[in-house]
Design a protein around this motif. Sequence first.
Motif, PDB file in Angstrom:
ATOM      1  N   SER A 163      -1.588  -8.704   7.304  1.00 44.30           N
ATOM      2  CA  SER A 163      -0.306  -8.083   7.656  1.00 44.30           C
ATOM      3  C   SER A 163      -0.597  -6.720   8.283  1.00 44.30           C
ATOM      4  CB  SER A 163       0.499  -7.897   6.361  1.00 44.30           C
ATOM      5  OG  SER A 163       1.569  -7.019   6.552  1.00 44.30           O
ATOM      6  N   THR A 166      -1.304  -4.302   5.591  1.00 46.86           N
ATOM      7  CA  THR A 166      -2.517  -4.369   4.759  1.00 46.86           C
ATOM      8  C   THR A 166      -3.759  -3.874   5.513  1.00 46.86           C
ATOM      9  OG1 THR A 166      -3.003  -6.656   5.395  1.00 46.86           O
ATOM     10  CG2 THR A 166      -1.650  -6.344   3.407  1.00 46.86           C
ATOM     11  N   PRO A 193      -3.039   1.623   2.833  1.00 44.21           N
ATOM     12  CA  PRO A 193      -1.910   0.769   2.443  1.00 44.21           C
ATOM     13  C   PRO A 193      -1.827   0.649   0.921  1.00 44.21           C
ATOM     14  CG  PRO A 193      -3.758  -0.569   3.173  1.00 44.21           C
ATOM     15  CD  PRO A 193      -4.174   0.861   3.361  1.00 44.21           C
ATOM     16  N   ILE A 195      -0.514  -1.623  -0.917  1.00 41.75           N
ATOM     17  CA  ILE A 195      -0.766  -2.954  -1.491  1.00 41.75           C
ATOM     18  C   ILE A 195      -2.217  -3.395  -1.274  1.00 41.75           C
ATOM     19  CG2 ILE A 195       1.587  -3.893  -1.552  1.00 41.75           C
ATOM     20  CD1 ILE A 195       1.062  -5.172   1.166  1.00 41.75           C
ATOM     21  N   VAL A 197      -6.057  -3.357   1.191  1.00 37.77           N
ATOM     22  CA  VAL A 197      -6.509  -3.919   2.463  1.00 37.77           C
ATOM     23  C   VAL A 197      -6.734  -5.409   2.255  1.00 37.77           C
ATOM     24  CG1 VAL A 197      -8.401  -3.895   4.148  1.00 37.77           C
ATOM     25  CG2 VAL A 197      -7.592  -1.749   3.158  1.00 37.77           C
ATOM     26  N   GLU A 198      -6.166  -6.234   3.143  1.00 34.19           N
ATOM     27  CA  GLU A 198      -6.329  -7.684   2.973  1.00 34.19           C
ATOM     28  C   GLU A 198      -6.470  -8.359   4.339  1.00 34.19           C
ATOM     29  OE1 GLU A 198      -3.023  -9.554   0.945  1.00 34.19           O
ATOM     30  OE2 GLU A 198      -3.919 -11.528   1.264  1.00 34.19           O
TER      31      GLU A 198
END
Length: 309
Positions: A163, A166, A193, A195, A197-198
């Motif tokens: 995203s 992310t 971020p 939530i 890092v993804e």
Amino acid sequence: MDKTLGDLTNPTVDELEGLSGVHPGDRRVHSKGICCRAVFKPSGLAAGLTTARHLSDRGGEVEAIVRFSGSSSDPSLSDLLSPGKGMAVRFMPTDRDAAVLTAVNVPVFFAKTPASFLDLIKEANRLKGGGIEAIAAAAELAAHFPEARHAMAHIGKLRPPASYGTCRYYAIHAFLLVDREGKRRPAKFEWLPEIGVESLSIGKLKSLPADYLERDAAERLKKAPFRFRLHIVLGRESDPTDDPTLPWPDDRERIEAGVLEVTDVIAEPDGLVMDPTVTGTGIEPTDDPILHFRSPVYRESMRRRSRGE
Ligand code: HEM
């Protein structure tokens, strides 16, 4: 304006257009993107370091516009295929005192000077014209332009993000924070971020549409804002302020200046140019030649796109 920068502006924009052709009305790079409304909530922890209103007003709320983008100059390229992502923020503490902070998901840049950037893009276009595969071309560029090695190494490791919310984004250049007494300190900025890092798992890659990042943002923002913490990294005397290809040591002191809440997708306002030398009061550009060069280049890109070229 420095004469050299003026002389290199048009040739640079021409070479950027060579990367994937002219897409009338679009930015010459970072063409695909979305704009969002946001609000920045300063922690007040930077108040002793800078008079910038958007960073120092503890308890205040500052309106902002954010544009997330893919780095490619081709607006039809799938989000999966342009690894670099951008997050450009225009803080608007007042109508007159806007401050821009542009950032990307790698911490360093390819080129130390406008002239070496132009050489590098010319070489990239030459290799592309010769039909050389992207990976081989990247290896060749890294061999010819040693100053690009840190940036190339980071880009080589990038995976498509889950995203726009992310990614960790770095403003790359050093800036000067100016306090109430007029004292100046070098600093860099990063967005973390909340939530985490993804990146995407391999299994998901095939099933995603070309504009999955825009769809993801629209879906997620209906439920909750994207939240990014703004870190200010304080430089020491020995840290270079004029060379965006060099990272600073990892152990530099950090201050959490506040949190940005990105709330909803909006139409792009007319005339939006995220010129990074528009820093507002309390922050100044350093002597980094790339930072200064970006201003005339972005204006030229805007001039061409606003005429439908
Ligand atoms: C020689 C150096 C550079 C050149 C020639 C260059 C060129 C450009 C151009 C032509 C645009 C489109 C401007 C417009 O039409 O509004 C752009 C956008 C952008 N650039 Fe750069 N750039 C450079 C360095 C950087 C660096 C170091 C960063 C990282 C912080 C960066 C991040 C971005 C971002 C995030 C955008 C999208 C801004 C938006 O959403 O409006 N650029 N760049």
